[in-house]
Write a protein that holds these residues in place. Sequence first.
Motif, PDB file in Angstrom:
ATOM      1  N   HIS A  36       0.885  -1.426  -0.080  1.00 42.65           N
ATOM      2  CA  HIS A  36       0.146   0.112   0.062  1.00 42.65           C
ATOM      3  C   HIS A  36       0.850   1.297  -0.080  1.00 42.65           C
ATOM      4  O   HIS A  36       1.565   1.641   1.108  1.00 42.65           O
ATOM      5  CB  HIS A  36      -1.033  -0.174   1.301  1.00 42.65           C
ATOM      6  CG  HIS A  36      -1.926   0.854   1.227  1.00 42.65           C
ATOM      7  ND1 HIS A  36      -3.350   0.553   0.830  1.00 42.65           N
ATOM      8  CD2 HIS A  36      -1.942   2.273   1.149  1.00 42.65           C
ATOM      9  CE1 HIS A  36      -4.105   1.773   0.840  1.00 42.65           C
ATOM     10  NE2 HIS A  36      -3.442   2.797   0.990  1.00 42.65           N
ATOM     11  N   ASN A  38      -0.095   4.291  -1.359  1.00 38.29           N
ATOM     12  CA  ASN A  38      -0.586   5.529  -1.192  1.00 38.29           C
ATOM     13  C   ASN A  38      -0.889   6.185  -0.045  1.00 38.29           C
ATOM     14  O   ASN A  38      -1.898   5.590   0.798  1.00 38.29           O
ATOM     15  CB  ASN A  38      -1.992   5.353  -2.142  1.00 38.29           C
ATOM     16  CG  ASN A  38      -2.717   6.723  -2.287  1.00 38.29           C
ATOM     17  OD1 ASN A  38      -2.167   7.729  -2.354  1.00 38.29           O
ATOM     18  ND2 ASN A  38      -4.120   6.600  -2.738  1.00 38.29           N
ATOM     19  N   ARG A  45      -2.636   5.416   5.531  1.00 40.36           N
ATOM     20  CA  ARG A  45      -2.988   5.054   4.161  1.00 40.36           C
ATOM     21  C   ARG A  45      -4.130   6.079   3.821  1.00 40.36           C
ATOM     22  O   ARG A  45      -5.165   6.380   4.834  1.00 40.36           O
ATOM     23  CB  ARG A  45      -3.396   3.592   4.256  1.00 40.36           C
ATOM     24  CG  ARG A  45      -2.488   2.877   4.707  1.00 40.36           C
ATOM     25  CD  ARG A  45      -2.868   1.362   4.515  1.00 40.36           C
ATOM     26  NE  ARG A  45      -1.705   0.459   5.011  1.00 40.36           N
ATOM     27  CZ  ARG A  45      -2.075  -0.819   4.898  1.00 40.36           C
ATOM     28  NH1 ARG A  45      -3.255  -1.503   4.894  1.00 40.36           N
ATOM     29  NH2 ARG A  45      -0.880  -1.853   5.195  1.00 40.36           N
ATOM     30  N   ARG A  46      -4.197   6.298   2.627  1.00 42.13           N
ATOM     31  CA  ARG A  46      -5.313   6.860   1.927  1.00 42.13           C
ATOM     32  C   ARG A  46      -6.368   5.950   1.677  1.00 42.13           C
ATOM     33  O   ARG A  46      -5.981   4.547   1.441  1.00 42.13           O
ATOM     34  CB  ARG A  46      -4.834   7.847   0.684  1.00 42.13           C
ATOM     35  CG  ARG A  46      -3.760   8.814   1.222  1.00 42.13           C
ATOM     36  CD  ARG A  46      -3.591   9.784  -0.115  1.00 42.13           C
ATOM     37  NE  ARG A  46      -2.578  10.605   0.407  1.00 42.13           N
ATOM     38  CZ  ARG A  46      -1.917  11.580  -0.691  1.00 42.13           C
ATOM     39  NH1 ARG A  46      -2.433  11.607  -2.072  1.00 42.13           N
ATOM     40  NH2 ARG A  46      -1.117  12.365   0.019  1.00 42.13           N
ATOM     41  N   ASP A  47      -7.695   6.283   1.622  1.00 43.89           N
ATOM     42  CA  ASP A  47      -8.693   5.343   1.464  1.00 43.89           C
ATOM     43  C   ASP A  47      -8.448   4.658  -0.008  1.00 43.89           C
ATOM     44  O   ASP A  47      -8.800   3.276   0.177  1.00 43.89           O
ATOM     45  CB  ASP A  47      -9.999   6.063   1.325  1.00 43.89           C
ATOM     46  CG  ASP A  47     -10.302   6.557   2.469  1.00 43.89           C
ATOM     47  OD1 ASP A  47      -9.982   6.281   3.456  1.00 43.89           O
ATOM     48  OD2 ASP A  47     -10.884   7.698   2.499  1.00 43.89           O
ATOM     49  N   LYS A  48      -8.289   5.125  -0.766  1.00 44.76           N
ATOM     50  CA  LYS A  48      -7.947   4.485  -2.241  1.00 44.76           C
ATOM     51  C   LYS A  48      -6.357   3.641  -2.450  1.00 44.76           C
ATOM     52  O   LYS A  48      -5.516   4.285  -2.362  1.00 44.76           O
ATOM     53  CB  LYS A  48      -7.944   5.389  -3.403  1.00 44.76           C
ATOM     54  CG  LYS A  48      -8.153   4.859  -4.892  1.00 44.76           C
ATOM     55  CD  LYS A  48      -8.256   5.662  -5.881  1.00 44.76           C
ATOM     56  CE  LYS A  48      -8.347   4.983  -7.260  1.00 44.76           C
ATOM     57  NZ  LYS A  48      -8.660   5.823  -8.170  1.00 44.76           N
ATOM     58  N   ALA A  49      -6.500   2.351  -2.379  1.00 43.54           N
ATOM     59  CA  ALA A  49      -5.324   1.734  -2.564  1.00 43.54           C
ATOM     60  C   ALA A  49      -4.835   1.586  -4.033  1.00 43.54           C
ATOM     61  O   ALA A  49      -5.602   0.913  -4.925  1.00 43.54           O
ATOM     62  CB  ALA A  49      -5.537  -0.072  -2.260  1.00 43.54           C
ATOM     63  N   VAL A  50      -3.906   2.500  -4.365  1.00 39.81           N
ATOM     64  CA  VAL A  50      -3.561   2.424  -5.482  1.00 39.81           C
ATOM     65  C   VAL A  50      -1.840   1.952  -5.947  1.00 39.81           C
ATOM     66  O   VAL A  50      -1.215   2.024  -4.969  1.00 39.81           O
ATOM     67  CB  VAL A  50      -3.279   3.926  -6.314  1.00 39.81           C
ATOM     68  CG1 VAL A  50      -2.776   3.999  -7.557  1.00 39.81           C
ATOM     69  CG2 VAL A  50      -4.525   4.754  -6.153  1.00 39.81           C
TER      70      VAL A  50
END
Length: 78
Positions: A36, A38, A45-50
């Motif tokens: 993770h 992002n 951690r940011r919400d969107k797992a990029v």
Amino acid sequence: MPDIASLPLSWFHKHFENELLPRWFEAAVNKSGFFHANLNRDWSRRDKAVGTLVSQARLLYVFSHGFLITGEPAYRDT
């Protein structure tokens, strides 16, 4: 702030081993094997797992060198 060129190599080694590596390990590692990458500035951690090929390869490199430097099995196993 000191000129970065004047800092001894040992400073970078200690900074990587004692500050950056543990933070990346805590923030990025998932049981699935996906890193993770992002994160916010506070290592949350940011919400969107990029995940891109580059972000995954960079963290694989970081943890590989983390194992070479520290000998910690957790970095190798990651």
